[in-house]
Design an enzyme around this catalytic site. Structure first.
Site, PDB file in Angstrom:
ATOM      1  N   HIS A   1       0.812  -1.221   0.000  1.00  0.00           N
ATOM      2  CA  HIS A   1       0.000   0.000   0.000  1.00  0.00           C
ATOM      3  C   HIS A   1       0.846   1.272   0.000  1.00  0.00           C
ATOM      4  O   HIS A   1       0.650   2.173   0.822  1.00  0.00           O
ATOM      5  CB  HIS A   1      -0.956   0.004   1.184  1.00  0.00           C
TER       6      HIS A   1
ATOM      7  N   ASN B   1      -6.840  -5.988  -5.574  1.00  0.00           N
ATOM      8  CA  ASN B   1      -8.029  -5.209  -5.912  1.00  0.00           C
ATOM      9  C   ASN B   1      -7.715  -3.728  -6.094  1.00  0.00           C
ATOM     10  O   ASN B   1      -8.382  -3.038  -6.873  1.00  0.00           O
ATOM     11  CB  ASN B   1      -9.129  -5.403  -4.863  1.00  0.00           C
ATOM     12  N   HIS B   2      -6.671  -3.214  -5.425  1.00  0.00           N
ATOM     13  CA  HIS B   2      -6.326  -1.804  -5.623  1.00  0.00           C
ATOM     14  C   HIS B   2      -5.698  -1.582  -6.998  1.00  0.00           C
ATOM     15  O   HIS B   2      -5.935  -0.532  -7.622  1.00  0.00           O
ATOM     16  CB  HIS B   2      -5.413  -1.319  -4.500  1.00  0.00           C
TER      17      HIS B   2
ATOM     18  N   HIS C   1      -5.012  -8.970   1.497  1.00  0.00           N
ATOM     19  CA  HIS C   1      -6.373  -8.425   1.425  1.00  0.00           C
ATOM     20  C   HIS C   1      -7.064  -8.325   2.774  1.00  0.00           C
ATOM     21  O   HIS C   1      -7.577  -7.268   3.132  1.00  0.00           O
ATOM     22  CB  HIS C   1      -7.218  -9.248   0.452  1.00  0.00           C
TER      23      HIS C   1
END
Length: 240
Positions: free
Chosen positions: A22, A75-76, A197
């Site tokens: 992230h 998913n990002h 996740h």
């Protein structure tokens, strides 16, 4: 869509798998120092969600260019791809840490999207002792109780039609069913599967699935790195 990338055993060094980064690539650098990582011999595999929330998301391009760094799509990454293509929900992406993207020039946004589209949905790594390790972002795309790893891969690859492929893709990128149910059933056909996740307080094993997203995007979280052969974890926390 690149579905599966396989890697033969690393006979000269070590293999590691890292949790959701992230955009905290400085934290990853610190973690590699702690693990005595060697760029000449070792390899890093990521469970995805390389971007959003953290301050260094744009650095993803530099990391993906390294021959020893390999990642699956999270998913990002999918949100970025969808939004740049005009098919996504920009407001949703922004709420989930994607505001940095829309401060960039359109050409840079497309460069990022093109790079992230090349990421596979599944990585398989052979170990020297004959075990096969799987990596997927959220959950193995098992659509029925009796599905094994090969059936899941076939579903994700489109062997059973587009509708099933789409369901498998949603499972691979977004699902949390196994951890929500605390399901310890083994996934047949794979020695161990590493996923991200779902945020856990520490590296957590359910059956032969290992959850390694220890929440580095949160102030009380950490970034975790697991050495595959040794099955040992190294963590660096967000706290100073």
């Amino acid at each position: 869509m690149n579905t599966i990338t396989t890697f033969s055993a690393n006979r000269k060094g070590r293999d590691f798998v890292v949790g959701d980064i992230h955009g905290h690539f400085k934290l990853l650098k610190s973690l590699l120092v702690h693990a005595n990582f060697s760029a000449e011999q070792d390899r890093i595999f990521s469970v995805g969600d390389l971007i959003d929330r953290g301050p260094e998301s744009l650095e993803v391009m530099n990391w993906l260019a390294e021959p020893w760094f390999h990642a699956v799509r999270g998913n990002h990454e999918q949100m970025l791809i969808d939004c740049v293509s005009g098919q996504g929900d920009i407001a949703r992406h922004t709420r989930n840490g994607g505001a940095w993207l829309y401060e960039l020039a359109a050409t840079t946004q497309h460069e990022l999207s093109n790079a992230l589209q090349k990421l596979p949905l599944i990585i398989e790594v052979d170990l020297e002792d004959g075990r096969k390790i799987g990596i997927v972002h959220a959950e193995a795309p098992l659509l029925q109780d009796d599905d094994d790893w090969q059936t899941a891969k076939d579903a994700l690859s489109g062997h059973f039609g587009e509708d099933i492929r789409h369901r498998a893709l949603q499972t691979a990128l977004y699902a949390r069913g196994k951890i929500e149910q605390q399901n310890n059933d083994l996934i047949k056909g794979i020695s161990r599967l590493y996923v991200g996740h779902s945020t856990v307080s520490s590296v957590t094993c359910l059956g032969n699935v290992v959850y390694i997203d220890t929440g580095c995007s949160f102030h009380d979280g950490a970034l975790s790195l697991v050495e595959l052969d040794a099955d040992t974890a190294t963590c660096v926390t967000m706290r100073p």
